[in-house]
Design an enzyme around this catalytic site. Structure first.
Site, mmCIF file in Angstrom:
data_model
loop_
_atom_site.group_PDB
_atom_site.id
_atom_site.type_symbol
_atom_site.label_atom_id
_atom_site.label_comp_id
_atom_site.label_asym_id
_atom_site.label_seq_id
_atom_site.Cartn_x
_atom_site.Cartn_y
_atom_site.Cartn_z
ATOM 1 N N CYS A 10 0.968 -1.128 -0.088
ATOM 2 C CA CYS A 10 -0.012 0.060 -0.007
ATOM 3 C C CYS A 10 0.797 1.165 -0.001
ATOM 4 O O CYS A 10 2.030 1.331 0.220
ATOM 5 C CB CYS A 10 -0.883 -0.036 1.283
ATOM 6 S SG CYS A 10 -0.039 -0.025 2.854
ATOM 7 N N CYS A 13 2.899 1.877 3.179
ATOM 8 C CA CYS A 13 4.146 0.638 3.124
ATOM 9 C C CYS A 13 5.170 1.134 2.115
ATOM 10 O O CYS A 13 6.517 1.271 2.571
ATOM 11 C CB CYS A 13 3.758 -0.612 2.648
ATOM 12 S SG CYS A 13 2.058 -1.321 3.544
#
Length: 79
Positions: A10, A13
């Site tokens: 994501c 991240c």
């Protein structure tokens, strides 16, 4: 030093991964940074919320994106 960013990929991240790379470069240290994206591998660290950062096989933060200052302090503490 071994740094792992735990998460499915994501934007948070990726932000944490980029931040870790930037800090390692700024500090001029030798560190291997890797992304861990497989759920079973993430779960093996005992975290249920991503992103997470693991330094030298110890979970440092999970479930949030720490500030750059906090990540830098964690890296320095684990040198």
């Amino acid at each position: 030093m071994n740094i792992k960013i735990l998460g499915p990929g994501c934007k948070n991240c990726q932000k944490l991964y980029d931040m870790a790379n930037e800090i390692v470069e700024e500090l001029g240290i030798d560190a291997k940074i890797e992304k861990v994206t497989e759920f079973k591998d993430i779960a093996s660290y005992g975290i249920m919320k991503t992103p997470g950062i693991v330094i030298n096989e110890k979970v440092q933060v999970s479930g949030r994106v720490p500030s750059k200052k906090e990540v830098k302090e964690l890296i320095n503490k684990n040198l």
